[in-house]
Design an enzyme around this catalytic site. Structure first.
Site, PDB file in Angstrom:
ATOM      1  CB  CYS A   1       0.246   1.287   7.635  1.00  0.00           C
ATOM      2  SG  CYS A   1      -1.520   1.263   7.260  1.00  0.00           S
TER       3      CYS A   1
ATOM      4  CG  HIS B   1      -6.546   1.478   0.561  1.00  0.00           C
ATOM      5  ND1 HIS B   1      -5.477   2.160   0.020  1.00  0.00           N
ATOM      6  CD2 HIS B   1      -6.008   0.414   1.232  1.00  0.00           C
ATOM      7  CE1 HIS B   1      -4.351   1.534   0.346  1.00  0.00           C
ATOM      8  NE2 HIS B   1      -4.656   0.477   1.068  1.00  0.00           N
TER       9      HIS B   1
ATOM     10  CB  CYS C   1      -0.932  -0.004   1.205  1.00  0.00           C
ATOM     11  SG  CYS C   1      -1.939  -1.490   1.245  1.00  0.00           S
TER      12      CYS C   1
END
Lengths: 307, 495
Positions: free
Chosen positions: B481, B446, B153
């Site tokens: 993160c 996301h 990510c």
């Protein structure tokens, strides 16, 4: 482990096939004599097959490398333990004995290409509160005759009582297991036992077939204890170092298919401790349990040793 | 970046020294300029834990770069929910769309850029040159070089940091950093047994060998292996990992739902204010993020059933409402030297200041899977002589509401500060009024690798607006993160 010098050595040309030793487990009845024969089996110049090691490493999630994980020599030497346990003079009936504890000390790495001398014997026949226990000890000697790897596997013959044998020292009273914070979770499919059997050669029917497992008192097939234990060892990973002592107590079998919770975490106070610091005890705490009931399948420790 | 501060000389962070809680809404802090009062009192961590933590996150000394890298703008697609609006679009389609939107906005058609770096987390093996192929499919000059980056990510942010560094060093003048992910286009692999058989088959020479291999294939081998959503080493999904962290830090359901609500409210308001008009190009029928629920309420969020942490000892608090959904989308950010911007008549929004990566040992449960930024951020801020109070905007990627809240709790913990960060006390308190002010991943969605570019472009615009309002330099922290126990943090300041 002190090697007993006063034993009759039975040298075998090679490690016997699992099919042959399993056939003997069907007929071996156990002598029920209250003593062990002073005998050990030996096989010299054992080498590790690279493809077989890779299959073993892959099924456990170990990196494929030239160094054998500690559980691999358990697999390699298991027929030797069985051949001791199926000798005519062995006091207990091999069939149905339960693997309750395993301790392995890896003194230095064992690699592809090493010539190993394996020797296996039984010791410490003892009365346990739920039957009779015996230790099967195996050592792997390197080309210099040094013990590279050694193992004590404790088996229990449930409900069997022999007269005149010493009582087991149960050590400290059992601590009640309380499920810790997991570091992982595994989904173990129904064919877990069959897949590990194909690699390990341990085709005990309780791992293969649900109907046969029922005959032996299990509702479904069960995972090999040393498969689950070795996967927990794999979860420790390279942090275990090259030399380590690995202790596992098997509590309850894993009925397949299963979801199990895992913990392979640095033990309290172990962080940053050097391997040659003998004061601190275990480096890693190991556990496998049923996340629904919170009951343990296995517990154990891994202690790094100076290499 | 300050050139005169090395880790050993770093002043103590100001925040822990303060007695009053740092709940101030004004940003008139001068902490960075204060004399380092405790500079001489270098910490010597007394516990092995602190030593381990300190050694796990090396803290290089800052060096002033030869020149600045500035963000000129960005573009992204609206983010879609998995399998919905973009179900028929591939990673390459989405990334090309994001780049082309940027090209159109900044007049870059036919322009040869120095470099384009982007990536995807869920990637087909055929997409080995995903970014280059997207460039070739875009309106950019086909002689624009490109390469793929992949850091879970953090892919988008890391692609940007790498390019910004190249620009600072004078290795390139202009670049696009980006990222894309499409869970609707995820690669499906065949199982190991079939894969091995097929590889053997490709090496087989005789018909007999081939027949033997083909005969070994069983019907069950044909079951496809979907992409894994769990951590390869632990078997736990990201949500299950975070559920453990959530319990460890005592993050409540209410706090998570409040953060999720704020994300939706803030994002909806930013859309209504036209904030995204020059940051987003509609794509495939979407003009806004598909996950955005402008009308959600705490009551609605409270009705959702927990989905993670249901088998842990403790209350399960993580729901679909306070966790990010699987999403599809792409983003792209234009970054260049100030000279290049001036030549093309483009106005810099923000400058890259510094960045820091970190990783944690989640495998043995030492830290939570998504807690690496908790270590990266203190290292980064201390190197730049900054505290939370010096920052106008704090952008913390909302993988889960509880990820953000666990990080905030760790920074506020005296014990964690001492034992794990090697400080005298807590690292600091984030002023919630500066946190994710235009919403974040909980509302926007996301698409893993696209999140970095979304945050970078929005934050650059926020900084430019703040500077226009106040006339002084504005600063922002970005923290992302990532799977594998990874984290990347970066500092931007208004240009």
């Amino acid at each position: 482990m002190r090697h007993p010098a006063d034993r009759q050595a039975v040298a075998l040309p090679e490690i016997p096939g699992m099919g042959r030793v399993y056939a003997r487990t069907l007929t071996a009845r156990g002598s029920r004599r209250p003593a062990l024969e002073p005998v050990e089996v030996r096989v010299d110049d054992v080498t590790i097959d690279a493809e077989h090691l890779a299959d073993y490493q892959r099924i456990l999630g170990e990196p494929v490398s030239d160094v054998a994980p500690a559980g691999y020599l358990f697999v390699l030497s298991f027929p030797l333990a069985l051949s001791i346990m199926t000798r005519k003079g062995f006091p207990l009936r091999a069939l149905g004995m339960v693997h309750v504890r395993n301790r392995i000390v890896q003194n230095h790495p064992v690699r592809i290409g090493d010539s190993l001398g394996l020797r296996t014997w039984a010791q410490d026949l003892r009365a346990h509160r739920s039957g009779t226990q015996v230790d099967l000890v195996t050592q792997a000697l390197d080309a210099d005759g040094d013990v590279a790897w050694e193992q004590v596997s404790t088996f229990l013959a449930k409900g069997v009582r022999l007269e005149g044998i010493p009582a087991a020292d149960d050590g400290a009273p059992r601590v009640e297991f309380s499920a810790p914070v997991p570091t992982g979770r595994w989904e173990l499919p129904a064919d877990t036992g069959r897949r590990y059997a194909a690699v390990s050669g341990d085709r005990n029917p309780i791992h293969l077939n649900p109907l046969l497992a029922r005959v032996f008192g299990f509702q479904r097939t069960i995972a090999h204890g040393m498969y689950t234990a070795a996967r927990v060892l794999a979860a420790v990973g390279p942090a275990r170092g090259e030399a380590y002592a690995w202790d596992v107590d098997f509590a309850r079998p894993v009925l397949l298919p299963a979801t199990v919770a895992v913990r392979a975490a640095e033990a309290d106070g172990a962080r940053g401790r050097r391997a040659d610091d003998a004061t601190g005890g275990a480096s890693f705490e190991l556990a496998l349990w049923d996340p629904r009931s919170g009951k343990p399948h296995l517990t154990g420790t891994l202690t790094r040793l100076p290499s | 970046m300050t050139s005169d501060v090395t880790p050993d000389q770093s002043p103590e962070p100001e925040v822990p020294a303060k007695k009053a809680p740092a709940k101030k809404t004004t940003a008139k802090k001068t902490a960075a300029k204060k004399a380092p009062t405790k500079a001489a009192a270098k910490k010597s961590p007394t516990t092995t834990a602190a030593r381990a933590a300190a050694s796990a996150q090396p803290s290089p000394s800052g060096t002033k770069p030869p020149r600045r890298a500035v963000i000129l703008g960005g573009n992204r697609t609206p983010f879609g929910r998995a399998g919905k609006a973009y179900a028929s679009a591939s990673n390459q389609d989405l990334l090309t769309a994001a780049i082309d939107g940027l090209v159109a906005r900044y007049g870059l058609a036919g322009v040869q850029l120095g470099e384009v770096a982007a990536g995807a987390v869920l990637k087909h093996s055929k997409d080995f040159n995903l970014t280059r192929e997207s460039v070739l499919g875009s309106a950019l000059d086909p002689r624009t070089p490109a390469y793929d980056v992949q850091q879970a990510c953090a892919t988008g942010l890391e692609a940007f940091v790498t390019l910004a560094n190249k620009i600072q060093l004078g290795q390139t003048d202009s670049a696009i950093a980006g990222g894309v992910d499409s869970t609707s286009d995820a690669p499906i692999a065949v199982g190991d047994a079939l894969r091995k058989a097929l590889i053997k088959l490709s090496y087989a020479k005789t018909a007999g060998q081939k027949a033997k291999i083909l005969a070994s294939i069983r019907p069950k081998h044909l079951t496809p292996a979907p992409p894994r959503v769990d951590e390869p080493r632990t078997g736990l999904s990201m949500g299950e990992h975070q559920a453990i962290t959530t319990l460890q830090w005592g993050v409540t359901r209410e706090a998570q739902d409040e953060l999720a609500l704020a994300s939706h409210v803030n994002l909806a308001k930013a859309y209504d204010d036209g904030f995204f008009d020059d940051l987003i190009t509609p794509f495939h029928g979407l003009a806004r993020d598909e996950n955005l629920r402008a009308d959600t309420t705490l009551e609605k969020l409270a009705t959702l059933k927990p989905v993670f942490g249901k088998r842990l000892e403790g209350e399960a608090t993580m729901t679909a409402g306070n966790s990010t959904p699987l999403s599809d989308g792409a983003s792209a950010v234009l970054v260049a030297s100030e000279d290049w911007a001036a030549e093309r008549g483009l106005t810099p929004l923000a400058a890259f200041v510094d960045a820091q990566s970190a990783a944690v040992d989640f495998v043995h449960g030492t830290d939570g899977l998504l807690m690496a930024p908790v270590f990266a951020v203190p290292t980064l801020l201390r190197r730049n002589n900054l505290t939370f109070d010096d920052l106008d905007f704090i952008e913390i990627h909302e993988a889960f509401a509880s990820t953000v809240l666990s990080a905030l709790a760790a920074w506020e913990s005296e014990e964690f500060g001492r034992e794990r960060l090697g400080l005298d006390g807590a690292f600091g308190t984030v002023d919630r009024a500066r946190l994710n002010v235009i919403g974040s991943s909980l509302a926007a969605g996301h698409p893993f690798a696209a999140t970095g570019g979304r945050i970078l472009a929005s934050t650059a615009k926020l900084l430019a607006q703040r500077k226009a309002e106040t006339g002084r330099t504005a600063r922002a922290l970005i923290s992302v993160c990532a799977a594998g126990g990874l984290g990347v943090a970066a500092i931007l300041e208004s240009a």
